[in-house]
Scaffold this active site. Structure first.
Site, PDB file in Angstrom:
ATOM      1  N   LYS A  15       5.897   3.475  10.802  1.00 60.59           N
ATOM      2  CA  LYS A  15       5.283   4.800  10.912  1.00 60.59           C
ATOM      3  C   LYS A  15       3.771   4.698  11.155  1.00 60.59           C
ATOM      4  O   LYS A  15       3.240   5.366  12.025  1.00 60.59           O
ATOM      5  CB  LYS A  15       5.515   5.630   9.645  1.00 60.59           C
ATOM      6  CG  LYS A  15       6.953   5.943   9.339  1.00 60.59           C
ATOM      7  CD  LYS A  15       7.082   6.930   8.183  1.00 60.59           C
ATOM      8  CE  LYS A  15       6.516   6.445   6.867  1.00 60.59           C
ATOM      9  NZ  LYS A  15       7.186   5.267   6.297  1.00 60.59           N
ATOM     10  N   ARG A  90       8.054  13.763   1.839  1.00 60.86           N
ATOM     11  CA  ARG A  90       8.914  12.689   1.345  1.00 60.86           C
ATOM     12  C   ARG A  90       9.979  13.209   0.396  1.00 60.86           C
ATOM     13  O   ARG A  90      10.799  12.422  -0.085  1.00 60.86           O
ATOM     14  CB  ARG A  90       8.066  11.674   0.603  1.00 60.86           C
ATOM     15  CG  ARG A  90       7.709  10.427   1.425  1.00 60.86           C
ATOM     16  CD  ARG A  90       6.887   9.575   0.517  1.00 60.86           C
ATOM     17  NE  ARG A  90       6.801   8.204   0.785  1.00 60.86           N
ATOM     18  CZ  ARG A  90       5.769   7.618   1.389  1.00 60.86           C
ATOM     19  NH1 ARG A  90       4.818   8.329   1.908  1.00 60.86           N
ATOM     20  NH2 ARG A  90       5.722   6.310   1.475  1.00 60.86           N
ATOM     21  N   ARG A 127       3.065  -7.568   5.817  1.00 58.03           N
ATOM     22  CA  ARG A 127       2.177  -6.613   6.495  1.00 58.03           C
ATOM     23  C   ARG A 127       0.713  -6.794   6.101  1.00 58.03           C
ATOM     24  O   ARG A 127       0.386  -7.026   4.942  1.00 58.03           O
ATOM     25  CB  ARG A 127       2.654  -5.214   6.109  1.00 58.03           C
ATOM     26  CG  ARG A 127       1.816  -4.095   6.595  1.00 58.03           C
ATOM     27  CD  ARG A 127       2.611  -2.866   6.691  1.00 58.03           C
ATOM     28  NE  ARG A 127       2.933  -2.305   5.377  1.00 58.03           N
ATOM     29  CZ  ARG A 127       3.546  -1.139   5.242  1.00 58.03           C
ATOM     30  NH1 ARG A 127       3.920  -0.452   6.287  1.00 58.03           N
ATOM     31  NH2 ARG A 127       3.807  -0.679   4.039  1.00 58.03           N
ATOM     32  N   ARG A 160      -1.482  -4.754   1.122  1.00 59.86           N
ATOM     33  CA  ARG A 160      -1.381  -3.670   0.158  1.00 59.86           C
ATOM     34  C   ARG A 160      -0.774  -4.166  -1.158  1.00 59.86           C
ATOM     35  O   ARG A 160       0.123  -4.993  -1.149  1.00 59.86           O
ATOM     36  CB  ARG A 160      -0.522  -2.542   0.731  1.00 59.86           C
ATOM     37  CG  ARG A 160      -1.299  -1.663   1.667  1.00 59.86           C
ATOM     38  CD  ARG A 160      -0.440  -0.680   2.384  1.00 59.86           C
ATOM     39  NE  ARG A 160       0.548  -0.009   1.540  1.00 59.86           N
ATOM     40  CZ  ARG A 160       1.308   0.996   1.954  1.00 59.86           C
ATOM     41  NH1 ARG A 160       1.178   1.441   3.185  1.00 59.86           N
ATOM     42  NH2 ARG A 160       2.189   1.551   1.155  1.00 59.86           N
ATOM     43  N   ARG A 171      10.627   0.936  -3.340  1.00 53.56           N
ATOM     44  CA  ARG A 171      10.229   2.003  -2.402  1.00 53.56           C
ATOM     45  C   ARG A 171      11.382   2.353  -1.469  1.00 53.56           C
ATOM     46  O   ARG A 171      11.570   3.513  -1.105  1.00 53.56           O
ATOM     47  CB  ARG A 171       8.991   1.565  -1.607  1.00 53.56           C
ATOM     48  CG  ARG A 171       7.730   1.583  -2.471  1.00 53.56           C
ATOM     49  CD  ARG A 171       6.599   0.771  -1.874  1.00 53.56           C
ATOM     50  NE  ARG A 171       6.142   1.261  -0.607  1.00 53.56           N
ATOM     51  CZ  ARG A 171       5.556   0.507   0.322  1.00 53.56           C
ATOM     52  NH1 ARG A 171       5.365  -0.785   0.109  1.00 53.56           N
ATOM     53  NH2 ARG A 171       5.166   1.030   1.444  1.00 53.56           N
TER      54      ARG A 171
END
Ligand code: AMP
Length: 216
Positions: A15, A90, A127, A160, A171
């Site tokens: 995203k 969400r 990431r 992160r 998550r």
């Protein structure tokens, strides 16, 4: 009349990467509730302090906190003609609250990035995010030319805190439980287009542009 683009997808589905590209191509502000929370955390604001424990655990921040923060942001003049939402809504109550704020002329398009669960943990766990421009790279799939430095803007790349495999799994669980129902919610309204998010970022971007062109 405002044009709203909503990007739906699991954590690590791409995203953020696609939002940066779409926002540049369409000239729309990119509003990421995750980025807004991280900025609040960095500045140690009351919102940041409230959100921290949820974010660190991979849980959703309570709706009322998210809604206040988001609606304040999108009331800014740069959002008057439209904006691109990344990571919001969400939950169903968030989607309903957003709907309640829209006028009859406002146009909503929802783009879903579908990526199989098996691919998600590896994607999110490698990431790297740029502190300056928010672009995302990956240790394995798109390693930066110079370690720790963003290819796009030269800013500092970091990992992160919630991109550890355990937190990513949580998550993902939360995504299926609370966010995935939005696929049906928007699909029933005829607002949803889904693309295969497991392809390369360039291919996904082309598919998103094609889906947008089809919807006019
Ligand atoms: P993201 O950068 O979109 O993955 O968001 C990082 C974290 O911020 C999430 O795991 C949540 O803890 C929190 N967050 C971001 N957006 C929302 C939202 N719309 N509702 C609830 N929590 C959110």
């Amino acid at each position: 009349m405002a044009s709203l683009l909503i990007l739906l997808g699991a954590p690590g589905a791409g995203k953020g990467t696609q939002a940066v590209r779409l926002s540049a191509a369409l000239g729309m502000p990119h509003i990421s509730t995750g980025d807004l929370f991280r900025a609040n955390l960095r500045d140690a604001t009351p919102i940041g302090m409230k959100a921290k424990e949820y974010m660190d655990a991979g849980k959703l921040v309570p709706d009322e906190i998210v809604l206040d923060m988001l609606f304040e942001r999108v009331a800014a003049p740069d959002c008057a003609e439209g904006y691109l939402l990344d990571g919001f809504p969400r939950t169903l109550p968030q989607a309903q609250a957003l709907e309640g704020r829209l006028g009859p002329q406002d146009k909503v398009t929802v783009l879903e990035l579908r990526v199989p669960d098996e691919a998600i943990v590896g994607r999110a766990a490698g990431r790297l995010v740029c502190r300056k421009c928010g672009a995302t790279q990956h240790r394995e799939f798109s390693p930066p030319k110079t370690e720790g430095v963003c290819d796009a803007c030269g800013g500092e790349l970091y990992q992160r805190r919630d991109d550890t495999p355990e937190v990513v799994r949580e998550r993902l669980r939360v995504y299926h439980e609370q966010t995935a129902p939005l696929v049906d919610f928007y699909s029933a309204k005829g607002l949803l287009a889904s693309v295969d998010g497991s392809k390369s970022p360039d291919e996904v971007f082309q598919e998103l542009e094609a889906a947008l062109a089809e919807r006019g």
